[in-house]
Motif scaffolding. Structure first.
Motif, short mmCIF file in Angstrom:
data_model
loop_
_atom_site.label_atom_id
_atom_site.label_comp_id
_atom_site.label_asym_id
_atom_site.label_seq_id
_atom_site.Cartn_x
_atom_site.Cartn_y
_atom_site.Cartn_z
N ASP A 38 28.19 -0.23 -97.89
CA ASP A 38 28.33 0.90 -98.82
C ASP A 38 26.97 1.56 -99.04
N GLU A 39 27.01 2.81 -99.53
CA GLU A 39 25.77 3.54 -99.83
C GLU A 39 25.01 2.84 -100.95
N PRO A 40 23.72 2.54 -100.72
CA PRO A 40 22.95 1.82 -101.74
C PRO A 40 22.94 2.49 -103.11
N ASP A 41 22.86 3.82 -103.15
CA ASP A 41 22.83 4.51 -104.45
C ASP A 41 24.14 4.32 -105.20
N ALA A 42 25.25 4.35 -104.46
CA ALA A 42 26.56 4.16 -105.10
C ALA A 42 26.69 2.73 -105.63
N VAL A 43 26.22 1.77 -104.84
CA VAL A 43 26.27 0.36 -105.28
C VAL A 43 25.43 0.18 -106.54
N ALA A 44 24.24 0.78 -106.55
CA ALA A 44 23.35 0.65 -107.71
C ALA A 44 23.98 1.25 -108.96
N THR A 45 24.61 2.41 -108.81
CA THR A 45 25.29 3.04 -109.95
C THR A 45 26.43 2.18 -110.45
N ASN A 46 27.21 1.65 -109.53
CA ASN A 46 28.33 0.80 -109.93
C ASN A 46 27.86 -0.48 -110.62
N LYS A 47 26.75 -1.04 -110.14
CA LYS A 47 26.22 -2.25 -110.78
C LYS A 47 25.73 -1.94 -112.19
N GLU A 48 25.15 -0.76 -112.38
CA GLU A 48 24.74 -0.34 -113.73
C GLU A 48 25.96 -0.24 -114.64
N LEU A 49 27.05 0.31 -114.11
CA LEU A 49 28.29 0.44 -114.90
C LEU A 49 28.83 -0.94 -115.28
N LEU A 54 29.37 -5.27 -119.48
CA LEU A 54 29.12 -6.64 -119.93
C LEU A 54 28.09 -6.73 -121.05
N GLY A 55 27.35 -5.64 -121.26
CA GLY A 55 26.35 -5.62 -122.31
C GLY A 55 25.08 -6.37 -121.97
N ILE A 56 24.73 -6.38 -120.67
CA ILE A 56 23.52 -7.07 -120.22
C ILE A 56 22.73 -6.17 -119.27
N ALA A 57 21.48 -6.55 -119.00
CA ALA A 57 20.67 -5.82 -118.01
C ALA A 57 21.22 -6.09 -116.62
N LYS A 58 21.09 -5.12 -115.73
CA LYS A 58 21.67 -5.27 -114.38
C LYS A 58 21.06 -6.45 -113.63
N GLU A 59 19.80 -6.81 -113.94
CA GLU A 59 19.17 -7.96 -113.29
C GLU A 59 19.87 -9.27 -113.66
N ARG A 60 20.61 -9.24 -114.74
CA ARG A 60 21.30 -10.45 -115.20
C ARG A 60 22.69 -10.59 -114.58
N VAL A 61 23.04 -9.68 -113.69
CA VAL A 61 24.25 -9.83 -112.87
C VAL A 61 23.80 -10.41 -111.54
#
Length: 268
Positions: A38-49, A54-61
């Motif tokens: 998948d496109e990295p930018d799309a993955v990054a946006t989805n991970k932010e969502l 979950l109410g946590i920082a994306k690094e905690r996923v």
């Protein structure tokens, strides 16, 4: 965006759906896996969502790069003190994670394989397991429980387990060599395998092919490891049959999105 699974208060367990994200085509729309094309930018946006949900920082996923192996690793507090390069290397070729940290979501990626979540209610430990057919044959669920016992003194009778969305018996057609792998590994074939007319027999309906019940294989492994039957939930969601809501590699091809099935203990 997500299907939530039922666990005791203070524990969040879920599987992402295909809806609510920004990815396109066969990754549409909520793919958070960076390893499937998948496109990295799309993955990054989805991970932010996902992190926001979950109410946590994306690094905690925390998501491993799975290879259908049997490697199980803990996520310790020091993990988050390391560089991104180190963290990626640590998660390479890992198919199950475990942690006793609150506010950290661990999970696995699937698209027909079976995700299994574990929660040790006595010691406050969670695990996420990727159990494709190879991992199931290798008894990765039982290996993970053994690792939880070694690392966190988990006792199986305190484990709550969820077998998440994956391909069903009816839709998991396999070759004779896969059937033999399960047989050689000591599985009770009468309870996990059944013959159906082949889907690729030209419509004649005479050729019979083996189908394997991966849900039941992993349910049996949990029980054999000492998990109480009443503490084992099977969601019963077939990814192949529900491709409109869940990614299915058999329906969409390998170059498509992945479900992320995760578990997190909330901050106390």
């Amino acid at each position: 965006m997500m299907t939530y699974h039922s666990l005791p208060d203070g524990v969040v367990a879920f599987s992402t759906t295909r809806h609510g994200g920004v990815s396109q085509g066969k990754y549409a729309s909520f793919n958070v896996n960076p390893y499937c094309g998948d496109e990295p930018d799309a993955v990054a946006t989805n991970k932010e969502l996902l992190a926001k949900e979950l109410g946590i920082a994306k690094e905690r996923v925390v998501m491993p790069h799975q290879t259908h192996g049997l490697e199980v690793k803990p996520i310790l507090p020091t993990f988050f003190d390391e560089t991104e390069e180190y963290r990626n290397e640590y998660l390479e070729s890992v198919d199950a994670l475990m942690t006793d940290m609150c506010g950290v979501c661990i999970g696995v990626s699937t698209a027909d394989c079976i995700p299994v979540l574990l929660y040790d209610s006595a010691h406050q430990v969670v695990s996420a397991i990727h159990a494709g057919w190879r991992g199931t044959v290798g008894r990765i669920v039982q290996k993970t429980i053994q690792e939880m016992q070694k690392t966190y003194t988990t006792e199986p009778q305190n484990i709550h387990a969820i077998i998440g969305p994956g391909i069903s018996l009816e839709n998991f057609e396999v070759g004779d060599e896969v059937y033999k792998s399960f047989c050689d590994a000591g599985f009770d074939m009468d309870s996990i395998a059944k013959r159906y007319p082949a889907t690729s027999d030209g419509g004649e309906g005479q050729v019979q092919k083996w189908h394997i019940d991966l849900w039941e294989c992993n349910r049996q492994q949990l029980y054999q490891a000492g998990v109480s039957l009443q503490n084992i939930q099977v969601t019963g969601i077939c990814t192949y049959a529900n491709v409109q809501d869940y990614f299915s590699a058999r329906r969409l091809g390998i170059d498509s999105g992945r479900i992320f099935t995760g578990i997190m203990m909330k901050e106390r």
